[in-house]
Design a protein around this motif. Structure first.
Motif, PDB file in Angstrom:
ATOM      1  N   ASP A  37      84.603  38.866   6.762  1.00 24.53           N
ATOM      2  CA  ASP A  37      85.402  38.384   7.890  1.00 24.53           C
ATOM      3  C   ASP A  37      86.302  37.201   7.560  1.00 24.53           C
ATOM      4  O   ASP A  37      86.851  36.576   8.471  1.00 24.53           O
ATOM      5  N   GLU A  54      79.965  40.160   7.684  1.00 21.04           N
ATOM      6  CA  GLU A  54      80.477  41.479   7.330  1.00 21.04           C
ATOM      7  C   GLU A  54      81.368  42.077   8.412  1.00 21.04           C
ATOM      8  O   GLU A  54      81.922  43.163   8.222  1.00 21.04           O
ATOM      9  N   THR A  55      81.528  41.399   9.530  1.00 23.72           N
ATOM     10  CA  THR A  55      82.266  41.978  10.650  1.00 23.72           C
ATOM     11  C   THR A  55      83.018  40.912  11.440  1.00 23.72           C
ATOM     12  O   THR A  55      82.638  39.733  11.428  1.00 23.72           O
ATOM     13  N   TYR A  67      84.092  44.865   3.710  1.00 26.08           N
ATOM     14  CA  TYR A  67      83.607  44.366   4.992  1.00 26.08           C
ATOM     15  C   TYR A  67      83.145  42.908   4.898  1.00 26.08           C
ATOM     16  O   TYR A  67      81.962  42.608   4.716  1.00 26.08           O
ATOM     17  N   ALA A  79      83.154  41.276  14.673  1.00 22.50           N
ATOM     18  CA  ALA A  79      82.637  41.493  16.024  1.00 22.50           C
ATOM     19  C   ALA A  79      82.394  40.183  16.758  1.00 22.50           C
ATOM     20  O   ALA A  79      82.593  40.097  17.976  1.00 22.50           O
ATOM     21  N   ASP A  86      85.699  45.566   9.284  1.00 21.53           N
ATOM     22  CA  ASP A  86      84.843  46.123  10.327  1.00 21.53           C
ATOM     23  C   ASP A  86      84.864  45.248  11.576  1.00 21.53           C
ATOM     24  O   ASP A  86      84.969  44.023  11.490  1.00 21.53           O
ATOM     25  N   THR A  87      84.763  45.903  12.736  1.00 15.95           N
ATOM     26  CA  THR A  87      84.631  45.180  14.004  1.00 15.95           C
ATOM     27  C   THR A  87      83.365  45.574  14.760  1.00 15.95           C
ATOM     28  O   THR A  87      83.151  45.126  15.884  1.00 15.95           O
ATOM     29  N   ALA A 100      77.112  43.774  13.325  1.00 16.07           N
ATOM     30  CA  ALA A 100      76.333  43.980  12.105  1.00 16.07           C
ATOM     31  C   ALA A 100      75.235  42.934  12.015  1.00 16.07           C
ATOM     32  O   ALA A 100      75.341  41.855  12.596  1.00 16.07           O
TER      33      ALA A 100
END
Length: 244
Positions: free
Chosen positions: A164, A201-202, A162, A204, A192-193, A196
């Motif tokens: 980006d 780590e994402t 995780y 998003a 991961d999306t 966080a």
């Protein structure tokens, strides 16, 4: 990325299950070839059946997804697996147990990882379906022998790398990929999306264009690895709402 296999985690919450048609359309649009669809403790629900049917209609392979950090002891994993697969809905079993999230993890790392390996072994022995397990890559750095034993018991691994950016994803997963290669097992790189606390780590906060760019870079770097089985995105709901 068109030639790179894609998978996604699908959590079917009983209170708000995904719309099967929208889920299947997303899978088709994003070229998803496999979905890990969660199955509750009691076995497949009508929502489970509907999601699986919609995904299968789009040619997606579907595995039963389940797990709990407590499943490193006892027979709960076996009980769940037998209920989940009794209706012959699935092409595989996907275990997301993650004992490193337990509050009693510090000081019990070796014991809990040994329990995870034993659980994976027991589940694999009681089903003819392939068994894939989620693993965090840092376990390979901190506990290489225990990580290798879990890998040895599984048919495949989803590495939850995780981060980006491709260099960070590859760096975080380097030791894990080496150990998986030694075990001659296939692996996926998971990203991961979900929002966080740590943005790196994402995806998003990055959007789909950045996700596509970085996944393409990862696949480009790993394309020559015979054990590389593609990428996986956590999770379907957040991926579907990810901005441009």
């Amino acid at each position: 990325m068109a030639s790179t296999a894609r998978a996604m985690w699908v959590w079917v919450q009983e209170s708000a299950p995904p719309d099967p048609a929208a889920l299947a359309a997303h899978a088709a649009q994003q070229r998803v070839t496999e979905a890990f669809v969660s199955v509750p403790w009691g076995g497949p629900t009508p929502a489970t059946h509907q999601c699986v049917a919609a995904l299968r209609a789009r040619g997606v392979r579907v595995s039963a997804l389940g797990g709990d950090p407590s499943w490193t002891t006892g027979t709960d994993a076996l009980t769940w697996m037998q209920r989940a697969t009794a209706a012959f809905l699935f092409d595989g079993v996907h275990l997301d147990i993650e004992p490193w999230t337990r509050r009693d993890w510090p000081g019990r790392e070796q014991e809990l990882l040994a329990g995870l390996a034993r659980t994976v072994k027991d589940v694999a022995a009681r089903t003819s379906l392939p068994v894939e397990v989620d693993l965090s890559p840092w376990i390979a750095d901190a506990h290489p022998a225990a990580f290798a034993e879990v890998v040895r018991r599984a048919d495949a691994v989803a590495l939850m790398a995780y981060r980006d950016r491709a260099p960070d994803i590859l760096g975080l997963s380097a030791t894990a990929r080496q150990l998986i290669g030694q075990a001659r097992k296939p692996y996926r790189i998971g990203v991961d999306t979900l929002p966080a606390a740590e943005p790196r780590e994402t995806f998003a906060d990055d959007g789909r264009a950045v996700l596509e760019r970085e996944l393409a870079a990862v696949a480009g770097q790993l394309g020559g690895d015979a054990r590389f089985a593609g990428v996986a995105v956590h999770d379907a709901a957040s991926w579907m709402t990810l901005g441009a």
